[in-house]
Every structure is written in C-alpha cells, then in structure tokens.
Design an enzyme around this catalytic site. Structure first.
Site, mmCIF file in Angstrom:
data_model
loop_
_atom_site.group_PDB
_atom_site.id
_atom_site.type_symbol
_atom_site.label_atom_id
_atom_site.label_comp_id
_atom_site.label_asym_id
_atom_site.label_seq_id
_atom_site.Cartn_x
_atom_site.Cartn_y
_atom_site.Cartn_z
ATOM 1 N N LYS A 99 1.806 11.847 11.998
ATOM 2 C CA LYS A 99 2.237 11.596 11.274
ATOM 3 C C LYS A 99 2.897 12.528 10.094
ATOM 4 O O LYS A 99 2.108 13.264 10.394
ATOM 5 C CB LYS A 99 1.543 10.275 10.361
ATOM 6 C CG LYS A 99 2.138 9.655 9.217
ATOM 7 C CD LYS A 99 0.672 8.820 8.405
ATOM 8 C CE LYS A 99 1.118 8.321 7.317
ATOM 9 N NZ LYS A 99 1.116 8.563 5.912
HETATM 10 P P1 FBP Z 1 3.737 4.991 2.729
HETATM 11 O O1 FBP Z 1 4.525 4.132 3.262
HETATM 12 O O2 FBP Z 1 3.599 4.758 1.533
HETATM 13 O O3 FBP Z 1 4.552 6.639 1.648
HETATM 14 O O4 FBP Z 1 2.394 5.214 3.196
HETATM 15 C C1 FBP Z 1 2.597 6.849 3.747
HETATM 16 C C2 FBP Z 1 1.372 7.987 2.352
HETATM 17 O O5 FBP Z 1 1.004 9.004 3.847
HETATM 18 C C3 FBP Z 1 -0.298 7.281 2.746
HETATM 19 O O6 FBP Z 1 -0.945 7.219 4.032
HETATM 20 C C4 FBP Z 1 -0.315 8.247 1.401
HETATM 21 O O7 FBP Z 1 -1.546 7.738 0.467
HETATM 22 C C5 FBP Z 1 1.161 8.247 0.543
HETATM 23 O O8 FBP Z 1 2.169 8.065 1.645
HETATM 24 C C6 FBP Z 1 0.744 9.661 0.388
HETATM 25 O O9 FBP Z 1 2.056 9.751 -0.405
HETATM 26 P P2 FBP Z 1 1.851 11.102 -1.347
HETATM 27 O O10 FBP Z 1 3.683 11.228 -0.870
HETATM 28 O O11 FBP Z 1 2.581 10.522 -2.617
HETATM 29 O O12 FBP Z 1 0.911 12.216 -0.898
#
Ligand code: FBP
Length: 263
Positions: A174
């Site tokens: 991811k």
């Molecule tokens: P989103 O689709 O909301 O971006 O979620 C993906 C994610 O990777 C989550 O799994 C994680 O909590 C968050 O985004 C991390 O966000 P940041 O980029 O602020 O660390």
C-alpha cells in the site's frame, strides 16, 4: 485462499480504518465516531476487506464476520507523540492476536527513510516471519518519509519504497499515488509483481478527482485501493465506496462511477 478473499478478481477495495489511533477521533464526523456506524455502511457497500487495529475488530466483528475479509494491522502510533517521534510505529498487537481474531491478513507500516527505519524493519520482519508460519499474507504500508525526504510523493521516492517493500517480502503493498498513470506504472514495475494498492490520502473536495486517481492507478497496473477518509468523511460513504468498487472491479470510467455518489 486468503489473498483471494482480499483480491477476489485479482483486484481489491480495502477500507482503511486505523485512523482513531493514527490521527485521533477528530478525523470522524460527529455522527460517525462510533466505529460500528461506518463499518455497517462499508459492509453494505460491498468492500472486499477492512484493515483495522485489533480493538476495532473486537468491537465490530458481528457486522463484518463472514461477509468481508479482515486485515489486522499490528503497528501504529499516535499524533500525541512529539513530532520527531512520529516517524516510527510501535507494536499494536501481535500476529497471534490477528489469528485469534480470524484475520485473513496482517498489516504493518514501514516508514522507509525514517531515522527509525532499523527498528521498524526489525518489527516488520518479526511480523513477517510469524505470519508466514500461519500462512497469513502481510500487507506493508510502504510509506517513504524521513528527514532526508523532501517530497514523499515523488516517483523516485515512492518506487524506491515499493521496491524495498517487495524485497522485504510484502505480499501486498500500500503506497502513495504519484500523481499520474505514467509515474504510478513505474511504482508498479518496481514492485516486481507484488500487488500494489493506492493509499487513499486526505479527503478530496470533489469525489470525481479521487475516482480519477483510482482509475489511473488501475490503468497503471495497480491492483486497487486502500481507502479511509475519502469514504468515511464523505456525506454519502456508501455511494462513495460503491463508486470506487465500480472503478476497481468493473473498470467503470470515473464520470460514470461518480453517479453512485449522492450530493
Ligand atoms: P486514508 O485513505 O484515509 O489516507 O487512509 C490510509 C492511511 O494510510 C491509514 O491507514 C492511516 O491511518 C492514514 O492513512 C495515515 O495517514 P498519514 O498520512 O497522516 O500518516
């Protein structure tokens, strides 16, 4: 078997729901602070899997069990930490917890380029080898970020992280969208056959813009999306999730898929 539940036709839509710890409850609209509310909606929409921390799985299993695959994330961090400490994730459960919860996969973050890369790799390999013994696929949130990285969405940086994720034995990767089909194709190439899923990112004001990104990712050879905020912060989370599913699984053009979204 487990991978085919997450990527039923080789592609998948995973709902990311680990934000309560990573960002805090401020991420959730006031009517959706209780995780059960949003989990009910994404299960209704038909996502393939939910990525969550162990506690959320315990609180919501009666909603998704037997319907949607579960990916248990076993690392996390809070934003309550001092800023310089936010570039490391701690253990947030163990592979055995994921097994006990009936998980289809485990997930862990590696911030490639962090000053804590060493510690995070120790954790990743501990998770990786425990999961291997149970036949549980490992999703790596391969996020390049650290003091030497000025633009974490730059294709050179993102494809470096994707390659490192593949070389560290990830079964699913991811990572960030690099802004175009052409650049994301480079990321997919660097992953050398390990399925790459786009990380959603902050909510886009216009759903069509997010759907266009997802469409480009699929054209670039990506295998789907792991999305949180663009679904759970939207006024119509069911419509938004359905639109994404249509782009990923049916190859629907964004202009058609967006018709699923109300408002
Ligand atoms: P989103 O689709 O909301 O971006 O979620 C993906 C994610 O990777 C989550 O799994 C994680 O909590 C968050 O985004 C991390 O966000 P940041 O980029 O602020 O660390």
């Amino acid at each position: 078997m487990r991978m085919s539940r997450i990527l039923p036709d080789g592609r998948g839509v995973v709902f990311a729901f680990d934000h309560g710890v990573e960002h805090g409850p401020k991420d959730f609209p006031p009517d959706r602070v209780n995780p059960r509310v949003i989990i009910e909606k994404v299960v209704e929409a038909g996502v393939d899997a939910i990525m969550m921390l162990p506690g959320i799985a315990r609180l919501t299993h009666d909603i998704w069990g037997g319907k949607v695959a579960a990916i248990i994330k076993v690392t996390s961090k809070t934003n309550l930490r001092p800023k310089e400490e936010r570039l490391r994730q701690s253990a947030f459960g163990y592979v055995e917890d994921a097994v006990a919860l009936g998980a289809d996969a485990v997930a862990a973050t590696v911030y490639w380029g962090s000053q804590y890369e060493d510690e995070m790799l120790e954790r990743w390999f501990a998770v990786r080898s425990a999961a291997e013994a149970y036949g549980l696929p490992c999703l790596q949130l391969a996020y390049p970020r650290g003091p030497a990285i000025s633009n974490m969405y730059d294709v050179e940086i993102v494809r470096y992280g994707a390659r490192a994720a593949a070389e560290s034995g990830a079964d699913l990767i991811k990572t960030y969208y690099t802004g175009s089909k052409e650049t994301f194709a480079e990321v997919v190439k660097a992953a050398s056959g390990v399925p790459v899923l786009m990380s959603g990112g902050p909510s886009r004001p216009k759903p069509i813009d997010f759907l266009r990104d997802v469409y480009s990712v699929m054209l670039a050879g990506g295998k789907g999306v792991v999305v949180g905020r663009n679904v759970f912060q939207h006024p119509d989370p069911v419509g938004m999730a359905r639109a994404i599913i249509k782009v990923v699984h049916e190859g629907l053009e964004p202009e058609e898929a967006v018709k699923e979204v109300k408002g």
